[in-house]
Design an enzyme around this catalytic site. Structure first.
Site, mmCIF file in Angstrom:
data_model
loop_
_atom_site.group_PDB
_atom_site.id
_atom_site.type_symbol
_atom_site.label_atom_id
_atom_site.label_comp_id
_atom_site.label_asym_id
_atom_site.label_seq_id
_atom_site.Cartn_x
_atom_site.Cartn_y
_atom_site.Cartn_z
ATOM 1 N N ASP A 239 0.868 -1.173 0.000
ATOM 2 C CA ASP A 239 0.000 0.000 0.000
ATOM 3 C C ASP A 239 0.907 1.225 0.000
ATOM 4 O O ASP A 239 2.101 1.145 0.314
ATOM 5 C CB ASP A 239 -0.931 -0.016 1.221
ATOM 6 C CG ASP A 239 -2.217 0.750 0.959
ATOM 7 O OD1 ASP A 239 -2.226 1.639 0.078
ATOM 8 O OD2 ASP A 239 -3.230 0.472 1.629
ATOM 9 N N TRP A 240 0.361 2.360 -0.363
ATOM 10 C CA TRP A 240 1.168 3.559 -0.592
ATOM 11 C C TRP A 240 1.664 4.125 0.747
ATOM 12 O O TRP A 240 0.918 4.774 1.467
ATOM 13 C CB TRP A 240 0.340 4.586 -1.357
ATOM 14 C CG TRP A 240 0.455 4.492 -2.851
ATOM 15 C CD1 TRP A 240 0.791 5.512 -3.699
ATOM 16 C CD2 TRP A 240 0.266 3.345 -3.707
ATOM 17 N NE1 TRP A 240 0.828 5.070 -5.009
ATOM 18 C CE2 TRP A 240 0.500 3.744 -5.043
ATOM 19 C CE3 TRP A 240 -0.068 2.019 -3.469
ATOM 20 C CZ2 TRP A 240 0.416 2.880 -6.126
ATOM 21 C CZ3 TRP A 240 -0.167 1.137 -4.545
ATOM 22 C CH2 TRP A 240 0.074 1.572 -5.849
#
Length: 691
Positions: A239-240
């Site tokens: 995930d970012w």
């Protein structure tokens, strides 16, 4: 999982051998906000990704969260996953995934970051609208065809968020304390089917910790379970901003690090990884394995050989598929006096009250936000359907907080601050309360003059939003007061709610004779809702989650913790959603699987074929309107010691019937029935024990 294509694997191996250390580093981390690095001299392109659970997200500049500002990134706005789950229709899940995949390819994307398949542990999680259900079986039965639909277009689905990512509050750092049984029984099955049955080409690691270790460098989740146990050879993407340590991430089975900042060379798997390899603290072989997964993904998607589907977007066919899913997502919760369907020819004057009647939702929700080509609101849907022979009057009735100026920075730029998310409490100052009181009084005054009233309220993406959890299930903006007073003036007021998560209804539900539930149902959501209200479409939606009377009736709050502090203990174990309510006899407002129709159905000649693990029965439409019904099969242990749920969904089939028609339906179960009771019906509250 499909067997590995050895020819593609060998080609990937051949490319790997030609790469320098710098080139290998380039492909395992973000070089733009949504792209990895490329190796032009060997024909290795960037891997282009996009958010997209409800449509392919708009284009941002490569190194900042600024809208490119062109007109070419408007797309088909699809129903949210909760709406899709309410259809209980595998075929619609496939078609919705296919639209998303074709549009992603049409926009030049390689990976679409969805679907979200996390379990709805609590109704307060702000991203629940992006997820399917509280039930692992229903989730995986819809997620698998959805993924298959996406990937037929040479686009990789990226199932997320692996794993037990069930809250937004402190999502970057919260440590989920969970026992193995609950992890395996509730939270992992949908991921297992996503990678073994649907063969999802990529999977996204979650932000949170699980039992002390961050998911994107988690040895048990990524190494032991995903790679070794499930034999996954796809690509694992963070995930970012979910990576926190170079050595731990490098030595885990994570393949690509992405984040929200533009210091791309300083990502943990960028220059710091190169330094770790040259200094000998990380072996280059672990980098080679990551690169192989990425190159093999590119081979699967025909990114290098050029023999690739082109896709397209914003087609009439896509809009029709979005409408089909929206139609079957509408849930008729209550219709005591059969006021619905309304007869359009009998209505000359109609009053519509409520902000959500006139509200478009596509542009909100966090990473689910998109630029919709258009969005039909409920008010427009009603007016379109009735035409000019009926006068439709609209009164807003309530309002949210006064609109603020647009912030100078995109929300995503600051999404890694303050733990990544929070719990939001409803607040209103005296001036706002007075404004709402005046709006309410205006609506009530006008309501006295109308025989036909439709209230359309609910939530919006101030509540259903990434980075945000609700503090409770109460309707915001003093809607409860408005609904109560409307029902006093006109007891036949049709209460319609649009939301991505359940809300409390206790203050008015007994007085309301008719209640309709809609979701964020895409660009044709307003059309579909109007068609249901006026009988053009017979509602067939079923709740994919429990609608509690209050959030305190949910096990995560009653016996577990939510949202916790630095850690959150899943003390409820496997008793999630209806498993808790059913076992401990906690009465919900509306049960899992509930949903009414304008016609009636009868089940007969129910048989259990134990050897084939299936239930066969006849379903008859005993009413006078064509409709669809869902046959649901639950299993329960014959000897239950309260260490396991009383019942669990293990099979379902949806069938369409003309008036008076009978069809034989076969419901296959993935598990045997030995030592179990079999329950068959059309919702959790309408079950008959067969054996």
């Amino acid at each position: 999982m499909k067997e590995r294509n050895q020819e593609r694997w060998m080609k990937a191996q051949s490319l790997l051998e030609k790469l320098t250390l710098d080139e290998k580093i380039a492909v395992v981390h973000g070089a733009e906000l949504f792209c990895t690095g490329a190796v032009p001299r060997l024909g290795i392109p960037k891997l282009r990704m996009s958010d997209g659970p409800m449509g392919v997200r708009k284009e941002f500049k490569p190194d900042c969260w600024a809208d490119v500002g062109l007109s070419d990134d408007y797309v088909t706005y699809l129903p949210c996953n909760s709406a899709l789950a309410a259809t209980w229709n595998r075929e619609l899940a496939y078609e919705t995934g296919s639209v998303l995949g074709e549009e992603a390819r049409g926009r030049g994307k390689d990976v679409i970051l969805g679907p979200g398949i996390n379990i709805k542990r609590s109704p307060l999680c702000g991203r629940n609208f992006e997820y399917f259900s509280e039930d692992p079986y229903l989730t995986k039965e819809l997620a698998v065809p959805y993924i298959q639909g996406v990937q037929q277009w040479d686009v990789a689905a990226c199932v997320k968020h692996f794993a037990v990512n069930n809250q937004e509050t402190e999502r970057l750092w919260v440590d989920v304390e969970i026992e193995e049984e609950a992890l395996r029984t509730i939270y992992l099955p949908a991921f297992y089917d996503a990678v073994t049955k649907a063969d999802s080409y990529t999977i996204m690691g979650a932000y949170n910790k699980v039992n002390g270790e961050h998911c994107c460098q988690h040895q048990q989740l990524l190494d032991d379970i995903l790679r070794k146990e499930w034999k996954y050879d796809g690509t694992v993407i963070s995930d970012w901003g979910a990576v926190h340590d170079t050595v731990e991430a490098a030595n885990s089975q994570l393949d690509i690090e992405m984040s929200v900042t533009n210091d791309f060379d300083q990502y943990y798997l960028a220059e710091p990884l190169k330094k770790a390899i040259t200094e000998g603290t990380v072996k280059e072989e672990v980098l080679d394995e990551k690169v192989m997964h990425i190159l093999y993904l590119m081979m699967r998607l025909h990114m290098i050989d050029g023999n690739r589907k082109s896709g397209t977007y914003n087609t009439e066919e896509h809009r029709q598929k979005a409408k089909m899913a929206a139609r079957e997502s509408v849930v008729l919760l209550k219709n005591d006096e059969k006021r619905l369907p309304l007869c359009e020819t009998e209505i000359q004057r109609l009053l519509v009250i409520g902000e959500n009647a006139n509200c478009a939702h596509a542009a909100g929700g966090g990473s689910a936000e998109i630029k919709a080509l258009y969005e039909i609101t409920p008010l427009m849907g009603i007016k379109k359907l009735l035409g000019g022979n009926a006068k439709v009057t609209y009164i807003q009735g309530y309002c949210r907080k006064d609109k603020k100026e647009e912030p100078e920075t995109n929300w995503q730029e600051t999404s890694l601050e303050d733990g990544g998310g929070k719990t939001t409490h409803q607040e209103a100052d005296d001036a706002l309360k007075e404004k709402r009181k005046q709006m309410r009084e205006e609506a009530l005054c006008v309501a006295k003059e109308y025989d036909h009233i439709i209230f359309i309220g609910g939530l919006n993406h101030d509540q259903d939003c990434e980075g945000n959890d609700r503090a409770d299930m109460k309707l915001p903006y003093e809607q409860d007061e408005l609904i109560q007073e409307l029902l006093k003036i006109n007891p036949h007021t049709i209460v319609t709610l649009v939301a991505g998560s359940p809300v409390e209804m206790g203050t008015w539900i007994d007085a309301a004779k008719t209640v309709v539930w809609g979701w964020y149902a895409g660009m044709e959501g307003g059309t579909a809702l109007a068609e249901v209200l006026f009988g053009k479409i017979n509602p067939s939606g079923k709740l994919p989650e429990t609608f509690y009377k209050t959030h305190l009736d949910c096990s995560a709050h009653a016996v577990g913790e939510f949202p916790g502090g630095k850690s959150v203990a899943y003390k409820e174990g496997v008793f999630v959603g209806y498993r808790y309510n059913d076992t401990y006899q906690v009465q919900p407002q509306f049960c899992f699987g509930h949903g009414l129709s304008y016609t009636e159905f009868a089940l007969s000649e129910i048989q259990v074929e134990a050897k084939q693990s299936c239930v066969i029965c006849n379903v008859t439409n005993t009413g006078d309107m064509t409709g669809k019904e869902v046959v649901q099969v639950y299993l329960s242990p014959k000897l239950c010691d309260k260490k396991q749920p009383v019942k669990e969904l293990k099979g379902f089939e949806k069938v369409e019937l003309l008036p008076g028609e009978t069809k034989t339906v076969e419901v296959k179960m993935e598990e045997g029935v030995e030592g179990r009771h079999v329950w068959v019906g059309t919702s959790l509250e309408r079950l008959e024990q067969i054996m």
